[in-house]
Design a protein around this motif. Sequence first.
Motif, mmCIF file in Angstrom:
data_model
loop_
_atom_site.group_PDB
_atom_site.id
_atom_site.type_symbol
_atom_site.label_atom_id
_atom_site.label_comp_id
_atom_site.label_asym_id
_atom_site.label_seq_id
_atom_site.Cartn_x
_atom_site.Cartn_y
_atom_site.Cartn_z
ATOM 1 N N GLY A 35 28.847 28.725 5.703
ATOM 2 C CA GLY A 35 28.154 30.005 5.656
ATOM 3 C C GLY A 35 26.963 30.006 6.594
ATOM 4 N N TRP A 36 26.629 31.176 7.065
ATOM 5 C CA TRP A 36 25.396 31.387 7.833
ATOM 6 C C TRP A 36 24.495 32.321 7.021
ATOM 7 N N PHE A 37 23.256 31.903 6.886
ATOM 8 C CA PHE A 37 22.251 32.678 6.169
ATOM 9 C C PHE A 37 21.077 32.923 7.105
ATOM 10 N N ARG A 38 20.233 33.881 6.734
ATOM 11 C CA ARG A 38 18.995 34.083 7.475
ATOM 12 C C ARG A 38 17.878 34.433 6.503
ATOM 13 N N GLN A 39 16.666 34.125 6.931
ATOM 14 C CA GLN A 39 15.514 34.356 6.063
ATOM 15 C C GLN A 39 14.322 34.804 6.884
ATOM 16 N N VAL A 40 13.680 35.832 6.384
ATOM 17 C CA VAL A 40 12.436 36.349 6.945
ATOM 18 C C VAL A 40 11.323 35.974 5.974
ATOM 19 N N PRO A 41 10.152 35.612 6.459
ATOM 20 C CA PRO A 41 9.057 35.239 5.548
ATOM 21 C C PRO A 41 8.812 36.295 4.486
ATOM 22 N N THR A 87 19.227 43.338 17.323
ATOM 23 C CA THR A 87 18.109 44.261 17.132
ATOM 24 C C THR A 87 16.923 43.476 16.581
ATOM 25 N N PRO A 88 15.723 44.035 16.666
ATOM 26 C CA PRO A 88 14.563 43.329 16.107
ATOM 27 C C PRO A 88 14.730 43.006 14.622
ATOM 28 N N GLU A 89 15.538 43.780 13.905
ATOM 29 C CA GLU A 89 15.769 43.515 12.482
ATOM 30 C C GLU A 89 16.575 42.231 12.250
ATOM 31 N N ASP A 90 17.175 41.695 13.289
ATOM 32 C CA ASP A 90 17.902 40.428 13.177
ATOM 33 C C ASP A 90 16.981 39.217 13.319
ATOM 34 N N THR A 91 15.724 39.447 13.620
ATOM 35 C CA THR A 91 14.766 38.351 13.754
ATOM 36 C C THR A 91 14.617 37.619 12.428
ATOM 37 N N ALA A 92 14.839 36.309 12.447
ATOM 38 C CA ALA A 92 14.794 35.495 11.230
ATOM 39 C C ALA A 92 15.025 34.039 11.605
ATOM 40 N N VAL A 93 14.845 33.173 10.621
ATOM 41 C CA VAL A 93 15.330 31.805 10.740
ATOM 42 C C VAL A 93 16.757 31.794 10.208
ATOM 43 N N TYR A 94 17.659 31.261 11.004
ATOM 44 C CA TYR A 94 19.072 31.217 10.642
ATOM 45 C C TYR A 94 19.446 29.806 10.207
ATOM 46 N N TYR A 95 20.164 29.736 9.086
ATOM 47 C CA TYR A 95 20.584 28.464 8.515
ATOM 48 C C TYR A 95 22.101 28.433 8.375
ATOM 49 N N TYR A 111 25.901 26.857 -2.334
ATOM 50 C CA TYR A 111 26.108 25.966 -1.199
ATOM 51 C C TYR A 111 25.440 24.627 -1.455
ATOM 52 N N ASP A 112 26.076 23.575 -0.943
ATOM 53 C CA ASP A 112 25.669 22.215 -1.282
ATOM 54 C C ASP A 112 24.722 21.587 -0.273
ATOM 55 N N SER A 113 24.922 21.881 0.994
ATOM 56 C CA SER A 113 24.113 21.263 2.043
ATOM 57 C C SER A 113 23.635 22.334 3.006
ATOM 58 N N TRP A 114 22.465 22.068 3.590
ATOM 59 C CA TRP A 114 21.836 23.024 4.488
ATOM 60 C C TRP A 114 21.318 22.333 5.738
ATOM 61 N N GLY A 115 21.337 23.078 6.831
ATOM 62 C CA GLY A 115 20.662 22.612 8.030
ATOM 63 C C GLY A 115 19.183 22.944 7.971
ATOM 64 N N GLN A 116 18.475 22.572 9.041
ATOM 65 C CA GLN A 116 17.028 22.757 9.058
ATOM 66 C C GLN A 116 16.620 24.152 9.514
ATOM 67 N N GLY A 117 17.547 24.898 10.064
ATOM 68 C CA GLY A 117 17.276 26.259 10.510
ATOM 69 C C GLY A 117 16.946 26.343 11.981
ATOM 70 N N THR A 118 17.237 27.493 12.562
ATOM 71 C CA THR A 118 16.898 27.757 13.959
ATOM 72 C C THR A 118 16.356 29.179 14.058
ATOM 73 N N GLN A 119 15.259 29.330 14.781
ATOM 74 C CA GLN A 119 14.585 30.624 14.864
ATOM 75 C C GLN A 119 15.282 31.528 15.870
ATOM 76 N N VAL A 120 15.535 32.754 15.447
ATOM 77 C CA VAL A 120 16.041 33.792 16.335
ATOM 78 C C VAL A 120 15.009 34.923 16.357
ATOM 79 N N THR A 121 14.535 35.262 17.535
ATOM 80 C CA THR A 121 13.558 36.330 17.687
ATOM 81 C C THR A 121 14.104 37.353 18.667
ATOM 82 N N VAL A 122 14.166 38.605 18.224
ATOM 83 C CA VAL A 122 14.674 39.682 19.062
ATOM 84 C C VAL A 122 13.519 40.631 19.375
ATOM 85 N N SER A 123 13.221 40.775 20.633
ATOM 86 C CA SER A 123 12.111 41.640 21.042
ATOM 87 C C SER A 123 12.628 43.039 21.369
ATOM 88 N N SER A 124 11.775 44.023 21.118
ATOM 89 C CA SER A 124 12.186 45.414 21.355
ATOM 90 C C SER A 124 11.854 45.858 22.771
#
Length: 124
Positions: A35-41, A87-95, A111-124
């Motif tokens: 699975g791919w997840f994303r998280q915004v602060p 889009t800018p709304e896709d800006t998040a850390v993706y796991y 989910y059992d295991s997770w990666g450390q995450g990678t930042q995706v930033t979309v500028s307008s």
Amino acid sequence: QVQLVESGGGLVQAGGSLRLSCAASGRTFSNYYMGWFRQVPGKERECVATISWSGSTTYYADSVKGRFTISRDNAKNTAYLQMNSLTPEDTAVYYCASRIRASLATSENEYDSWGQGTQVTVSS
């Protein structure tokens, strides 16, 4: 458990594309649903896409359907998330995450295991 490492994040302009990779090690990759997840602060982690062992079954959140594509290469022990029309709304850390049980799931608790995450930033 399988160990996961994401890569491919970065800064992109709105309308652009990125491809995230999730490299797995430690166990037989083809035994795991991914699975791919994303998280915004300040917000909960959101599932954006999931994929079965063989890649024949997938799920997408409504917010990314038609723009994102999840895939996997079991020979390379890698899962991918192709993201188009960002889009800018896709800006998040993706796991990326792995799940040993044989069903698609959208809750992070399944989910059992997770990666450390990678930042995706979309500028307008």
